[in-house]
Design a protein around this motif. Structure first.
Motif, PDB file in Angstrom:
ATOM      1  N   GLY A 263     -15.862 -94.357 -58.817  1.00  0.00           N
ATOM      2  CA  GLY A 263     -14.904 -94.245 -57.709  1.00  0.00           C
ATOM      3  C   GLY A 263     -13.478 -94.160 -58.214  1.00  0.00           C
ATOM      4  O   GLY A 263     -13.027 -95.009 -59.002  1.00  0.00           O
ATOM      5  N   LYS A 264     -12.753 -93.168 -57.757  1.00  0.00           N
ATOM      6  CA  LYS A 264     -11.335 -93.026 -58.128  1.00  0.00           C
ATOM      7  C   LYS A 264     -10.545 -94.236 -57.629  1.00  0.00           C
ATOM      8  O   LYS A 264     -10.563 -94.554 -56.441  1.00  0.00           O
ATOM      9  N   GLY A 265      -9.811 -94.870 -58.537  1.00  0.00           N
ATOM     10  CA  GLY A 265      -9.087 -96.082 -58.187  1.00  0.00           C
ATOM     11  C   GLY A 265      -7.606 -96.014 -58.527  1.00  0.00           C
ATOM     12  O   GLY A 265      -7.097 -96.804 -59.330  1.00  0.00           O
ATOM     13  N   PHE A 268      -1.841 -96.712 -56.387  1.00  0.00           N
ATOM     14  CA  PHE A 268      -0.805 -95.964 -55.664  1.00  0.00           C
ATOM     15  C   PHE A 268      -0.570 -94.663 -56.408  1.00  0.00           C
ATOM     16  O   PHE A 268      -0.440 -94.663 -57.635  1.00  0.00           O
ATOM     17  N   ASP A 269      -0.516 -93.571 -55.663  1.00  0.00           N
ATOM     18  CA  ASP A 269      -0.292 -92.268 -56.283  1.00  0.00           C
ATOM     19  C   ASP A 269       1.066 -91.712 -55.859  1.00  0.00           C
ATOM     20  O   ASP A 269       1.209 -91.077 -54.826  1.00  0.00           O
ATOM     21  N   SER A 270       2.078 -91.974 -56.699  1.00  0.00           N
ATOM     22  CA  SER A 270       3.408 -91.404 -56.438  1.00  0.00           C
ATOM     23  C   SER A 270       3.462 -89.957 -56.900  1.00  0.00           C
ATOM     24  O   SER A 270       4.423 -89.240 -56.616  1.00  0.00           O
ATOM     25  N   SER A 286      -3.885 -95.392 -50.253  1.00  0.00           N
ATOM     26  CA  SER A 286      -5.329 -95.231 -50.029  1.00  0.00           C
ATOM     27  C   SER A 286      -6.021 -94.483 -51.165  1.00  0.00           C
ATOM     28  O   SER A 286      -7.211 -94.181 -51.072  1.00  0.00           O
ATOM     29  N   ASP A 287      -5.302 -94.214 -52.254  1.00  0.00           N
ATOM     30  CA  ASP A 287      -5.863 -93.372 -53.309  1.00  0.00           C
ATOM     31  C   ASP A 287      -6.884 -94.119 -54.179  1.00  0.00           C
ATOM     32  O   ASP A 287      -7.374 -93.575 -55.167  1.00  0.00           O
ATOM     33  N   MET A 288      -7.182 -95.354 -53.779  1.00  0.00           N
ATOM     34  CA  MET A 288      -8.227 -96.125 -54.470  1.00  0.00           C
ATOM     35  C   MET A 288      -9.458 -96.296 -53.578  1.00  0.00           C
ATOM     36  O   MET A 288     -10.313 -97.151 -53.820  1.00  0.00           O
ATOM     37  N   ALA A 347      -2.156 -84.420 -60.692  1.00  0.00           N
ATOM     38  CA  ALA A 347      -3.611 -84.201 -60.753  1.00  0.00           C
ATOM     39  C   ALA A 347      -4.197 -85.282 -61.647  1.00  0.00           C
ATOM     40  O   ALA A 347      -4.784 -85.021 -62.694  1.00  0.00           O
ATOM     41  N   GLU A 348      -3.973 -86.560 -61.237  1.00  0.00           N
ATOM     42  CA  GLU A 348      -4.321 -87.716 -62.074  1.00  0.00           C
ATOM     43  C   GLU A 348      -5.738 -88.220 -61.834  1.00  0.00           C
ATOM     44  O   GLU A 348      -6.343 -88.818 -62.717  1.00  0.00           O
ATOM     45  N   GLY A 349      -6.238 -87.989 -60.622  1.00  0.00           N
ATOM     46  CA  GLY A 349      -7.555 -88.543 -60.278  1.00  0.00           C
ATOM     47  C   GLY A 349      -8.632 -88.035 -61.214  1.00  0.00           C
ATOM     48  O   GLY A 349      -9.449 -88.798 -61.749  1.00  0.00           O
ATOM     49  N   ALA A 372     -14.086 -89.751 -54.465  1.00  0.00           N
ATOM     50  CA  ALA A 372     -12.669 -89.698 -54.817  1.00  0.00           C
ATOM     51  C   ALA A 372     -11.816 -89.064 -53.720  1.00  0.00           C
ATOM     52  O   ALA A 372     -12.210 -88.081 -53.098  1.00  0.00           O
ATOM     53  N   THR A 373     -10.638 -89.636 -53.517  1.00  0.00           N
ATOM     54  CA  THR A 373      -9.601 -88.990 -52.706  1.00  0.00           C
ATOM     55  C   THR A 373      -8.907 -87.991 -53.626  1.00  0.00           C
ATOM     56  O   THR A 373      -7.798 -88.201 -54.072  1.00  0.00           O
ATOM     57  N   LEU A 374      -9.610 -86.882 -53.894  1.00  0.00           N
ATOM     58  CA  LEU A 374      -9.189 -86.081 -55.042  1.00  0.00           C
ATOM     59  C   LEU A 374      -8.183 -84.985 -54.744  1.00  0.00           C
ATOM     60  O   LEU A 374      -7.281 -84.741 -55.536  1.00  0.00           O
TER      61      LEU A 374
HETATM   62 ZN    ZN Z   1      -4.384 -89.087 -56.358  1.00  0.00          ZN
END
Ligand code: ZN
Ligand code: BES
Ligand code: MN
Length: 496
Positions: A263-265, A268-270, A286-288, A347-349, A372-374
């Protein structure tokens, strides 16, 4: 953590004889359902229903004082449209279950501050009772941890009413477990990133494991460095709060099949140095959601004592543009040994997933599913409520069929062959951002490079469905939804 709402109880007492502040009853095409043994009470209620013009339209609700013949103070009617409890066959079974879940959810969303609630929707099979329980317990969810005055902002005690017998009691317990796991995933998603970051996320999972038959292993930065987890470390290095890799294992004796979840965790995705615009950046807490879903699915599988081995991998990092952040043009050496040129730090996920997928794949599971919230492209392709499922055909089909039974909307999507060449790099084996068109499919093509060709692997993109920024509906609140938890548990229920 976050105390999720209390689960419902189960009783087989008759709806008319059940004392409650509110009794929830269903109506379809002008008739009240589930009151066959209380003819006169039913007739009085149907007369009142006609008088107020209650249509039984799906989603309609009306709260009215009880007519004579009911022990409850008031009745909340919920419309089921043209629902027919007698219709059979597997397809109508899963459709009916979803009607019941949504009706129960709709009811419970309206009952803030009500203390004794009895839910008497039409249930003839254990599956019906499970569905009503899931809907009621999910609909009763509120996230009030940061609200100073939380009085009367949630429903009180809830009792699900249904037939007598062991199979029904156990179906209720199963439903309550599914809902509690989903609600716990929602709590993780809703908790602000000031409080929920890789270290605290890992600690919460460790704490939860103390009361469960699961083993939790946490790799911190030193171990990640020793293990060569370049993707997780690279994404995490722009934050003062370092990354983690959490492994959650449930391995009952005699298990024949092994399900592995990743699971993508991103807590926080700035966007990192490829910074996101300010508008709606707050949603990136919610990116986790994927990591929360896979962890809670394994806890639920353990609580249900399902006879399958289940493992969840949670690559956790905060994607921040601090002065030690990775830059576009940096090259990361990943856990698998491949090198990746970072052309877009947003594009970190896929970078953190690649490392965890490599570890998960190395255990040779029977089924490997990542959640994943990809991509924003998922929302463009399928909207806010339907997740995209990509990967090997057998795995993809197993996931979409499980989703159908669980009442989650997921749709199979391809990985077209031309996608991969979009990731060609002059500086490394592959770059991390590829074609914009078909972006959801392109991201899947990238992930596939980190999974063995023989592996039964599926990738679920839950970017839209994981976090509801519109209004609440059915049993789905605003904010974290707990997307994919029930589908993953359903995969395990069907695995032996
Ligand atoms: Zn992300
Ligand atoms: N976390 C986002 C994807 C996302 C967007 C989730 C909207 C939920 C709602 C992801 O890390 C991201 O930023 N993806 C980029 C990828 C691109 C840079 C290749 C995107 O989708 O724009
Ligand atoms: Mn991003």
């Amino acid at each position: 953590m976050p105390g999720a709402s209390t689960p419902s109880r189960y009783s087989s007492s008759a709806p008319t004889k059940t004392a409650a502040s509110v009794l929830v009853l269903a109506a379809a095409e002008g008739s009240v359902l589930g009151l066959d043994s209380a003819k006169s009470a039913r007739t009085s209620l149907e007369t009142m229903m006609a008088a107020i013009g209650f249509t039984s339209r799906t989603g309609a609700t009306a709260r009215i004082p009880s007519p004579k013949g009911f022990a409850a103070d008031s009745i909340l009617l919920v419309g089921l449209g043209s629902f027919d409890p007698a219709s059979s066959g597997p397809e109508s079974e899963s459709a009916n279950a979803e009607v019941l879940r949504r009706a129960a959810g709709n009811a419970l969303r309206q009952l803030d501050g009500v203390d004794q609630i009895a839910v008497a929707l039409p249930t003839t099979t254990p599956g019906d009772v499970e569905a009503v329980t899931v809907g009621a317990d999910l609909g009763a969810y509120r996230f009030l941890d940061y609200i100073s005055d939380d009085g009367d902002k949630a429903p009180g005690a809830v009792t699900v009413l249904g037939p007598r017998g062991k199979a029904f009691v156990s179906a209720h317990a199963t439903g309550a477990t599914l809902a509690a796991a989903t609600n716990r995933a929602r709590d993780f998603v809703n908790t602000p990133p000031l409080d929920l970051y890789p270290e605290t996320f890992a600690e919460l999972v460790r704490d939860q494991a103390k009361a469960a038959k699961v083993k939790v292993t946490v790799l911190a930065e030193k171990e990640l460095e020793a293990g060569g987890y370049g993707g997780i470390l690279g994404v995490g290095q722009g934050s003062t709060r370092g990354p983690r890799l959490v492994k959650v294992e449930y391995a009952p004796k005699g298990a024949k099949r092994h399900l592995s979840f990743v699971g993508k965790g991103i807590t926080f995705d700035s966007g990192g140095l490829s910074l996101k615009p300010a508008a709606n950046m707050e949603d990136m807490k919610s990116d986790m959601s994927g990591a929360a879903a896979v962890a809670q699915a394994v806890f639920a599988i353990a609580e249900l004592e399902l006879p399958v081995r289940a493992t969840a991998w949670l690559p956790l990092a905060e994607n921040m543009p601090g002065s030690s952040a990775i830059r576009p043009s940096d090259v990361l050496r990943m856990r698998s040994g491949k090198t990746v040129e970072v052309t877009n730090t947003d594009a970190e996920g896929r970078l953190v997933l690649a490392d965890a997928l490599a570890d998960a794949d190395a255990e040779d599971p029977d089924l490997l599913v990542d959640v994943a919230t990809l991509t924003g492209a998922q929302v463009v392709a399928l909207g806010n409520r339907t997740s995209g499922v990509m990967g090997a055909e057998t795995a993809r089909t197993a996931v979409t069929e499980a989703a159908e039974r669980a009442g989650e909307e997921m749709w199979a999507m391809p990985i077209p062959e031309e996608m991969l060449s979009g990731f060609d790099s002059n500086a490394a084996d592959i770059k991390n951002s590829g074609p914009r068109q078909g972006g959801m499919l392109a991201a899947a093509a990238f992930l596939r490079e980190f999974v063995g060709e023989e592996t039964a692997w599926a990738h679920i993109d839950i970017a839209g469905p994981s976090f509801n920024t519109a209004s609440a509906f059915g049993y789905t609140p605003v904010g974290g939804t707990g997307a994919a938890v029930r589908t993953l548990v359903e995969l395990a229920r069907n695995a032996d």
